[in-house]
Design an enzyme around this catalytic site. Structure first.
Site, PDB file in Angstrom:
ATOM      1  N   ASN A   1      -3.644   8.452   4.305  1.00 33.86           N
ATOM      2  CA  ASN A   1      -2.250   7.967   5.057  1.00 33.86           C
ATOM      3  C   ASN A   1      -2.429   8.133   6.596  1.00 33.86           C
ATOM      4  O   ASN A   1      -1.843   7.463   7.259  1.00 33.86           O
ATOM      5  CB  ASN A   1      -1.083   8.673   4.575  1.00 33.86           C
ATOM      6  CG  ASN A   1      -0.897   8.317   3.054  1.00 33.86           C
ATOM      7  OD1 ASN A   1      -1.123   7.202   2.642  1.00 33.86           O
ATOM      8  ND2 ASN A   1      -0.530   9.337   2.211  1.00 33.86           N
TER       9      ASN A   1
ATOM     10  N   HIS B   1      -5.693  -6.036  -2.708  1.00 28.92           N
ATOM     11  CA  HIS B   1      -6.264  -6.275  -1.375  1.00 28.92           C
ATOM     12  C   HIS B   1      -6.638  -7.629  -0.938  1.00 28.92           C
ATOM     13  O   HIS B   1      -7.325  -7.876  -0.157  1.00 28.92           O
ATOM     14  CB  HIS B   1      -7.825  -5.565  -1.789  1.00 28.92           C
ATOM     15  CG  HIS B   1      -7.758  -4.077  -1.518  1.00 28.92           C
ATOM     16  ND1 HIS B   1      -8.697  -3.189  -1.854  1.00 28.92           N
ATOM     17  CD2 HIS B   1      -6.579  -3.261  -1.279  1.00 28.92           C
ATOM     18  CE1 HIS B   1      -8.408  -2.077  -1.831  1.00 28.92           C
ATOM     19  NE2 HIS B   1      -7.068  -1.977  -1.372  1.00 28.92           N
TER      20      HIS B   1
ATOM     21  N   HIS C   1       0.800   4.340  -2.665  1.00 28.58           N
ATOM     22  CA  HIS C   1       0.464   5.571  -2.342  1.00 28.58           C
ATOM     23  C   HIS C   1       1.715   6.597  -2.595  1.00 28.58           C
ATOM     24  O   HIS C   1       1.192   7.770  -3.069  1.00 28.58           O
ATOM     25  CB  HIS C   1       0.242   5.689  -0.908  1.00 28.58           C
ATOM     26  CG  HIS C   1      -1.104   5.171  -0.504  1.00 28.58           C
ATOM     27  ND1 HIS C   1      -1.878   5.467   0.598  1.00 28.58           N
ATOM     28  CD2 HIS C   1      -2.117   4.379  -1.020  1.00 28.58           C
ATOM     29  CE1 HIS C   1      -3.153   5.250   0.752  1.00 28.58           C
ATOM     30  NE2 HIS C   1      -3.256   4.380  -0.232  1.00 28.58           N
TER      31      HIS C   1
ATOM     32  N   ARG D   1       0.651  -1.079   0.112  1.00 30.28           N
ATOM     33  CA  ARG D   1       0.033  -0.085  -0.131  1.00 30.28           C
ATOM     34  C   ARG D   1       1.016   1.435   0.096  1.00 30.28           C
ATOM     35  O   ARG D   1       0.652   2.015  -0.727  1.00 30.28           O
ATOM     36  CB  ARG D   1      -0.990   0.009   1.283  1.00 30.28           C
ATOM     37  CG  ARG D   1      -1.916   1.114   1.455  1.00 30.28           C
ATOM     38  CD  ARG D   1      -2.974   0.951   2.528  1.00 30.28           C
ATOM     39  NE  ARG D   1      -3.806   2.090   2.480  1.00 30.28           N
ATOM     40  CZ  ARG D   1      -3.824   3.211   3.452  1.00 30.28           C
ATOM     41  NH1 ARG D   1      -2.896   3.154   4.134  1.00 30.28           N
ATOM     42  NH2 ARG D   1      -4.744   3.889   3.338  1.00 30.28           N
TER      43      ARG D   1
END
Length: 331
Positions: free
Chosen positions: A100, A199, A68, A64
């Site tokens: 975040n 995911h 990001h 992740r």
């Protein structure tokens, strides 16, 4: 807060990205550190393995974090992009953005790996390449695919909280918005479906999930698309109380293993996030989901290809940017 408006696509950053993506990715190469830091992969793999051994959630966190980092793109000047540039690792800025804040994890893992690399080959490996490789290792070490990576990314000098808030896809956004945000980075609909498969690892905080469980679209009722037994399980994990907001719900039934169970759950109306289940609402994306639910090796192959594409978004090469000594601050 739910957002049904289309994202603003700023012309200058988008032009900057499209102009430079093919130019800079060709400056990356697969042997970049072969002579200057031959132990790179060994050091990163051991650091990621140690972190996952201590906390199985860390694999998802590192993946992740890389996503990001790459998805926040700002032009500095007219022809100087930010994308995969390690800006998410800098203190302040993107770390404070809503997607975040209190949820991005893994910074200390990157710090530890970087510290070991500085001992082995000081001033050589960028924080951006460390994060890029750490994400690959996190997937590989949890049973997922292995893909080859080209290196030579440099670290950016700035970080933007505003850009992160505007550009990162959110769990409440409709599929159309998410697809447009991917397109703004040079990624297509297939990449949306494939990268969403990340995911298969990790958890989501109940505060993100509960609107689907108790007050879908302000109706005062659950999301009607949720499987009934899955809804009951989620309501037990995430009861309708404020103190449950920080509880964790698994993104799929095998949340510490990289596999294709995520897609099987979507087919069975058991996707945790609204943005995930939305993939089944469209004929094109829905057919891809069904395909990946049946053919895991196809998913693995396509996931590696999409990760390579994402790792080339707005990279900085050559003499631009820097190689940070400490990933949290510019030199």
């Amino acid at each position: 807060m739910e957002n049904h408006s289309l994202p603003k696509l700023h012309i200058a950053p988008l032009f900057c990205l499209l102009f430079l993506t093919s130019l800079v990715t060709c400056q990356l190469n697969y042997t970049f550190y072969d002579d200057s830091c031959p132990s790179l992969t060994k050091i990163v793999r051991y650091g990621v393995w140690t972190a996952i051994s201590n906390d199985t959630r860390m694999a998802a966190s590192l993946l992740r974090l890389h996503f990001h980092d790459c998805f926040v793109n700002v032009c500095v000047g007219f022809f100087f992009p930010q994308g995969c540039d390690g800006s998410v690792l800098l203190d302040g800025g993107e770390k404070n953005a809503l997607p975040n804040l209190n949820s991005a994890r893994g910074f200390e893992v990157i710090d530890s790996i970087k510290s070991n690399l500085e001992k082995a080959c000081p001033g050589v490996v960028s924080c951006t390449d460390v994060l890029t490789l750490a994400a690959r290792e996190a997937v590989y070490l949890t049973g997922g695919p292995y893909w080859s990576l080209a290196f030579g990314r440099r670290d950016g000098l700035t970080t933007s909280e505003t850009a992160a808030n505007e550009q990162l896809p959110g769990p409440f956004e409709p599929l159309e918005n998410i697809t447009q945000k991917f397109a703004a980075k040079g990624l297509d609909t297939k990449d949306v479906v494939v990268l969403s498969g990340g995911h298969t690892l990790g958890f989501a905080q109940c505060g993100v999930v509960k609107p689907r469980l108790f007050d879908f679209a302000g109706s005062g009722r659950p999301d009607p698309s949720l499987d009934a037994s899955f809804l009951q399980t989620l309501q037990s994990t995430c009861p309708n109380r404020n103190e449950s907001n920080s509880n964790l719900a698994p993104l799929d039934a095998s949340s510490s293993k990289f596999d294709n169970v995520y897609y099987k759950l979507l087919v069975n109306s058991s996707g945790l996030l609204r943005s995930d289940q939305a993939l089944m609402s469209d004929n094109v994306t829905g057919s891809m989901v069904v395909g990946y639910s049946k053919f895991p090796f196809l998913f693995y192959k396509d996931f590696g290809a999409s990760m390579v594409k994402m790792a080339g978004i707005g990279v900085i090469t050559g003499s631009n940017g820097e190689v940070r000594k400490n990933c949290r601050v510019v030199n």
